[in-house]
Write an enzyme that holds these catalytic residues in place. Structure first.
Site, short mmCIF file in Angstrom:
data_model
loop_
_atom_site.label_atom_id
_atom_site.label_comp_id
_atom_site.label_asym_id
_atom_site.label_seq_id
_atom_site.Cartn_x
_atom_site.Cartn_y
_atom_site.Cartn_z
N ASN A 9 34.50 45.37 41.50
CA ASN A 9 34.58 45.05 42.93
C ASN A 9 35.50 46.09 43.57
OD1 ASN A 9 35.08 43.99 45.44
ND2 ASN A 9 36.19 42.17 44.71
N LYS A 11 36.19 46.59 46.63
CA LYS A 11 36.88 46.12 47.85
C LYS A 11 36.80 47.22 48.93
CE LYS A 11 39.60 43.09 45.02
NZ LYS A 11 40.85 42.37 44.78
N HIS A 95 34.50 35.31 47.33
CA HIS A 95 35.72 35.92 46.81
C HIS A 95 36.94 35.30 47.52
CE1 HIS A 95 38.81 38.85 45.91
NE2 HIS A 95 38.06 39.20 44.88
N GLU A 97 39.54 36.54 48.66
CA GLU A 97 40.00 37.25 49.86
C GLU A 97 39.19 36.82 51.07
OE1 GLU A 97 39.82 41.19 48.18
OE2 GLU A 97 41.48 40.64 46.87
N GLU A 167 38.10 33.40 39.17
CA GLU A 167 39.19 34.32 39.47
C GLU A 167 40.38 33.53 40.00
OE1 GLU A 167 37.62 38.54 40.38
OE2 GLU A 167 37.37 37.38 42.20
N GLY A 173 45.05 41.10 41.69
CA GLY A 173 45.85 42.19 42.24
C GLY A 173 47.34 42.04 41.97
N SER A 213 43.25 40.92 37.56
CA SER A 213 44.06 41.87 36.79
C SER A 213 43.48 42.18 35.42
CB SER A 213 45.51 41.38 36.69
OG SER A 213 46.08 41.29 37.98
P1 PGA Z 1 41.99 42.77 40.43
O1 PGA Z 1 40.89 42.11 41.42
O2 PGA Z 1 41.27 43.16 39.17
O3 PGA Z 1 42.54 43.94 41.18
O4 PGA Z 1 43.01 41.71 40.17
C1 PGA Z 1 39.87 41.28 40.93
C2 PGA Z 1 39.02 40.80 42.06
O5 PGA Z 1 39.55 40.54 43.15
O6 PGA Z 1 37.78 40.67 41.93
#
Ligand code: PGA
Length: 257
Positions: A9, A11, A95, A97, A167, A173, A213
């Protein structure tokens, strides 16, 4: 046997050129990987050239979002039909976010899942609890609500086109991954939910990815868990070397071909 899925992803990162270059590097370095599906989700503006760059490689291109209508007066939105038109195979929906920053509800996410399926695309359907929800003992209720409402109205056959991504919000993140055991426990719970809502066959067949992560250093332990069928990678998917290593996670004897 569920085929592993390694998804990136991206982003809000990378120009069209940067995206094309990264896909070319991934395609070159992952061309022999046939025992896992590789999916990459660039920004909307880079999707069409990403599809072209991935042609003939094992990499499928997905979007990071979509709107639940095929066309109409929805200024600024992009539909599954248009994603299909340029060769995308699916989209990430739900997601955290989007849930947190854009206020997306389970019902809205459900509409997106349904719209993707209606267009013949795959939904990478994300769920996960916040730290506060986990620590206050509400994690299982939250996951149950997200799964039941997010997949409402789907038939067992529809589930052929759904990938679930667990997730935990506190791991996204932050550099804090769920332990292998914490992740496996949540995945087994989600598989149980799928069995209750649909049936055993759906529970057995539906891939459940872990995200939060994921890095070269923790992917092998996560992928060794029985109910973890793949990973959804944010930060590390932007670095060719890291994503290649993640896609080359250590196979157990039963998955090796
Ligand atoms: P990350 O993000 O690997 O940077 O923690 C995962 C995601 O948001 O899909």
């Amino acid at each position: 046997m569920r085929k592993p899925i390694i998804a990136g992803n991206w982003k809000l990162h990378k120009t069209v050129n940067e995206s094309r270059h990264l896909i070319q590097t991934l395609a070159e370095n992952l061309k022999d990987v046939t025992d896992a599906e590789i999916v990459v989700a660039p920004v909307f503006t880079a999707l069409e050239s990403a599809v072209a760059a991935a042609k003939g490689s094992p990499i499928a291109i997905a979007a990071q979002n979509c709107y639940p209508a095929s066309s109409g007066a929805f200024t600024g939105e992009v539909s599954p039909t248009l994603l299909k038109d340029i060769g995308c195979t699916g989209a990430i929906v739900g997601h955290s976010e989007r849930r947190q920053l854009f206020g997306e509800s389970n019902a809205f996410i459900n509409a997106k899942v349904q719209a993707l399926l209606a267009a013949g695309l795959r939904a990478i359907f994300c769920i996960g609890e916040t730290l506060e929800e986990r620590e206050s003992g509400r994690m299982y209720d939250i996951l149950t609500g997200q799964v039941k409402e997010g997949l409402a109205g789907l038939t067992p056959e529809d589930m052929d086109k759904v990938v679930v991504a667990y997730e935990p919000v506190w791991a996204i993140g932050t550099g804090k991954t769920a332990s292998d055991e914490e992740a496996e426990e949540a995945h087994a719970f989600i598989r149980g939910l799928l069995q209750g809502i649909f049936n055993e066959n759906v529970a057995d067949k539906t891939p459940i990815l872990y995200g939060g992560s994921v890095k070269p250093g923790n992917v092998d332990g996560l992928m060794a868990q029985e109910d973890i069928d793949g990973v959804l990678v944010g930060g590390a998917s932007l670095v060719a070397e890291d994503f290649i290593r993640i896609a080359r996670f250590q196979r157990s004897e039963t998955v090796q071909q």
